[in-house]
Structure formats: structure tokens, C-alpha cells
Design a protein around this motif. Structure first.
Motif, PDB file in Angstrom:
ATOM      1  N   LYS A 104     -11.388   5.657  -3.091  1.00  7.50           N
ATOM      2  CA  LYS A 104     -10.825   4.321  -3.155  1.00  7.50           C
ATOM      3  C   LYS A 104      -9.472   4.391  -3.857  1.00  7.50           C
ATOM      4  CE  LYS A 104     -11.454  -0.188  -5.354  1.00  7.50           C
ATOM      5  NZ  LYS A 104     -12.318  -1.016  -6.224  1.00  7.50           N
ATOM      6  N   ARG A 123      -5.454  -9.865   0.200  1.00  7.69           N
ATOM      7  CA  ARG A 123      -4.787  -8.660  -0.291  1.00  7.69           C
ATOM      8  C   ARG A 123      -4.999  -7.521   0.679  1.00  7.69           C
ATOM      9  NH1 ARG A 123      -7.647  -4.355  -2.513  1.00  7.69           N
ATOM     10  NH2 ARG A 123      -9.832  -4.675  -3.101  1.00  7.69           N
ATOM     11  N   GLY A 181       0.395  -2.567  -5.362  1.00  8.51           N
ATOM     12  CA  GLY A 181      -0.885  -2.868  -4.740  1.00  8.51           C
ATOM     13  C   GLY A 181      -1.954  -3.203  -5.761  1.00  8.51           C
ATOM     14  N   LYS A 182      -1.907  -2.556  -6.919  1.00 10.24           N
ATOM     15  CA  LYS A 182      -2.903  -2.827  -7.962  1.00 10.24           C
ATOM     16  C   LYS A 182      -2.730  -4.234  -8.519  1.00 10.24           C
ATOM     17  CE  LYS A 182      -3.544   1.997  -9.378  1.00 10.24           C
ATOM     18  NZ  LYS A 182      -3.333   2.998 -10.461  1.00 10.24           N
ATOM     19  N   LEU A 226      -7.149   1.331  -3.445  1.00  4.17           N
ATOM     20  CA  LEU A 226      -6.988  -0.093  -3.763  1.00  4.17           C
ATOM     21  C   LEU A 226      -8.085  -0.895  -3.107  1.00  4.17           C
ATOM     22  CD1 LEU A 226      -3.154  -0.296  -3.140  1.00  4.17           C
ATOM     23  CD2 LEU A 226      -4.261  -0.411  -5.387  1.00  4.17           C
ATOM     24  N   LEU A 228       0.810  -1.222   0.000  1.00  2.47           N
ATOM     25  CA  LEU A 228       0.000   0.000   0.000  1.00  2.47           C
ATOM     26  C   LEU A 228       0.839   1.265   0.000  1.00  2.47           C
ATOM     27  CD1 LEU A 228      -2.790  -0.989   2.562  1.00  2.47           C
ATOM     28  CD2 LEU A 228      -2.753  -1.298   0.077  1.00  2.47           C
ATOM     29  N   ALA A 287      -4.261  -6.562  -6.043  1.00  2.22           N
ATOM     30  CA  ALA A 287      -5.724  -6.510  -6.086  1.00  2.22           C
ATOM     31  C   ALA A 287      -6.268  -7.278  -7.294  1.00  2.22           C
ATOM     32  CB  ALA A 287      -6.192  -5.052  -6.123  1.00  2.22           C
ATOM     33  N   GLY A 299      -6.044  -3.419   1.225  1.00  7.00           N
ATOM     34  CA  GLY A 299      -6.892  -2.394   0.628  1.00  7.00           C
ATOM     35  C   GLY A 299      -6.589  -1.031   1.227  1.00  7.00           C
ATOM     36  N   PHE A 310       0.793   3.301  -7.256  1.00  6.94           N
ATOM     37  CA  PHE A 310       0.463   2.133  -6.438  1.00  6.94           C
ATOM     38  C   PHE A 310       0.454   0.860  -7.285  1.00  6.94           C
ATOM     39  CE2 PHE A 310      -1.304   5.756  -4.186  1.00  6.94           C
ATOM     40  CZ  PHE A 310      -1.009   5.482  -2.857  1.00  6.94           C
TER      41      PHE A 310
END
Length: 260
Positions: free
Chosen positions: A258, A240, A143-144, A260, A124, A147, A242, A140
Motif C-alpha cells: 500500500k 481521493r 497524495g498523503k 496511498l 499519485l 488521503a 489511491g 508522496f
């Protein structure tokens, strides 16, 4: 006055010729010494007056106060963790902290983020460009990717589902079942308490989201979440991190977004 009297006496004595020559010499020396002492005393008195006058001038209320010393520039301190960045922490001006970055009245570079806090999920924490002007400039990518893998793990075959698949990782679609899905789901997440969990049941997996932290990213308040998918035996099949943060983007006021 003493010098004048002595001079007058000497003149009278010498004129009369009644005094011995040796006594005359002694008298001359006395007059000379008296004159020297008088001059020295006058000089000392003048010096004392000058010093006292300078002291009175310096301490007089009407005297101008000395200019205050320039304060030393404050050292930057790391922000405290919490739901919002600490307002009182001292910062190096952004333009100075990011040399070479363009700075205008409407466009100013953000201060560098510094190192990631030890308890902040690595997935994150953003990669920042050389010049960042808004939250949307942070990257990010890590993190993406996490996700996307989570979403793919939640895509399971379902003969009764549209398209033949159930998206068990789609928490928004499973939880916000009545109108305004995005807004309703956002409200659920930003009103959770630390450690609180919301859950849903998919075609194969049970999903859950837990609020794990409320650490800021730079000057932006953020909330960190942990998403999990478990099977019927409560074995974690996918998970994961968020992230939701507050920043201003195409709105008059900063709001939750938002990430992630």
C-alpha cells in the motif's frame, strides 16, 4: 633475351667494320629502348604481383577479420504503460543517469522517473530525491495529505459506534470483516479488473473504490484507484486517489504494498 641477341649482333657488326656509322647509331638507340622497355615491363609485373598478393591475403579465410565497429549507445525510451514496466525498453545506466550518486554492488541508484504521464493522477506521482535507491525513497506527500483529508471527511458522529464516531472512509475495516484484515483487503484490490468497483456502507456515507489504471512508476508496477464517499442522495462528499505498487522491501521477492 632480345637485349642479349641485339648486343651480340652489334658487337659482330662493329667488329667487322662493314656497317655504316649512321646505321650503328640507330642500332644503339634500338638496344637502349629495348632495355628500357624490358625494365618497365618487369616493374609493372612486380607491382601487379604485389597487388594481387595483397588481395589474396585480405580475402583468405585465414586472414584475421577486421575488428567490428563499436555500436552506438542506445537512447533511452519511455516505458510503455501497463501492469508492469516494459522489459525490453532501453535504459541509460543508472550510474550514468544520476551522476554523483553512490553506486555499489548492493546499492545502485534508480534511473530518473522523467515527466509524469498525462493520464497519471497528479496526487499519485512522487517527488524523487537527487539519489533514489528504492521505491521507499520516493516522496508522496501530496497524495498523503489528500488521503488524510478523505479520512477526516469520513469521520462522522455515531452514537452506536465505539468512541462516538464512525470511520466511514475505513474501507479495510468495513470490507475485510474476517481475520487478517490487511492481507484480505490487499487481495481484494490487487485482483480487481479495470473499471471494477467494490463498495461498503458506513454510518452516514457509502464508500466505493474503483480501479482506474495500471500504470507503472519507473520500473515498479502499480495500480491506481479512485476512492469516493457519497451521501444518501448519491452526491459525492469526498474523494481521493489511491495507489498500490510492487517493490522489494524486507522480503526476498517484490510484493504488493500500500502506498496511498
Amino acid at each position: 633475351m632480345n637485349r642479349i641477341c641485339l648486343a651480340a649482333a652489334l658487337s659482330t657488326i662493329l667488329a667487322s667494320g662493314a656497317v655504316h656509322a649512321q646505321f650503328g647509331d640507330l642500332l644503339k638507340n634500338a638496344i637502349t629502348n629495348a632495355a628500357t622497355n624490358a625494365a618497365t615491363s618487369a616493374a609493372a609485373h612486380a607491382t601487379t604481383n604485389a597487388v594481387n598478393g595483397a588481395i589474396r591475403e585480405a580475402t583468405s579465410p585465414s586472414a584475421p577479420a577486421p575488428a567490428p565497429a563499436s555500436p552506438a549507445a542506445p537512447s533511452p525510451a519511455r516505458p510503455a504503460t501497463g501492469t508492469a514496466p516494459e522489459a525490453a525498453w532501453e535504459q541509460v545506466p543508472a550510474s550514468a543517469a544520476r551522476p554523483g550518486c553512490e553506486s555499489t554492488r548492493k546499492r545502485k541508484p534508480l534511473p530518473p522517473l522523467g515527466p509524469r504521464p498525462a493520464n497519471f493522477p497528479a496526487a499519485l506521482w512522487p517527488t524523487e530525491p537527487a539519489c533514489a535507491y528504492g521505491f521507499e525513497d520516493y516522496d508522496f506527500t501530496g497524495g498523503k495529505e489528500q488521503a488524510r483529508a478523505f479520512e477526516q471527511a469520513g469521520r462522522v458522529a455515531c452514537s452506536e459506534c465505539a468512541g462516538g464516531f464512525s470511520h466511514d472512509a475505513n474501507a479495510q475495516g468495513k470490507l475485510a470483516v474476517s481475520g487478517g484484515l490487511t492481507k484480505r483487503f490487499l487481495e481484494m484490490l490487487v485482483t480487481m479488473q479495470p473499471g471494477e468497483q467494490i463498495a461498503w456502507q458506513g454510518a452516514r456515507y457509502r464508500g466505493a473504490i474503483t480501479l482506474t489504471g495500471e500504470l507503472p512508476i519507473g520500473e515498479f508496477p502499480c495500480r491506481q484507484f479512485r476512492w469516493t464517499l457519497t451521501n444518501k442522495a448519491d452526491v459525492v462528499m469526498a474523494e481521493r486517489d489511491g495507489l498500490y505498487c510492487i517493490w522489494k522491501y524486507r522480503s526476498d521477492d517484490p510484493v504488493w504494498h500500500k502506498v496511498l
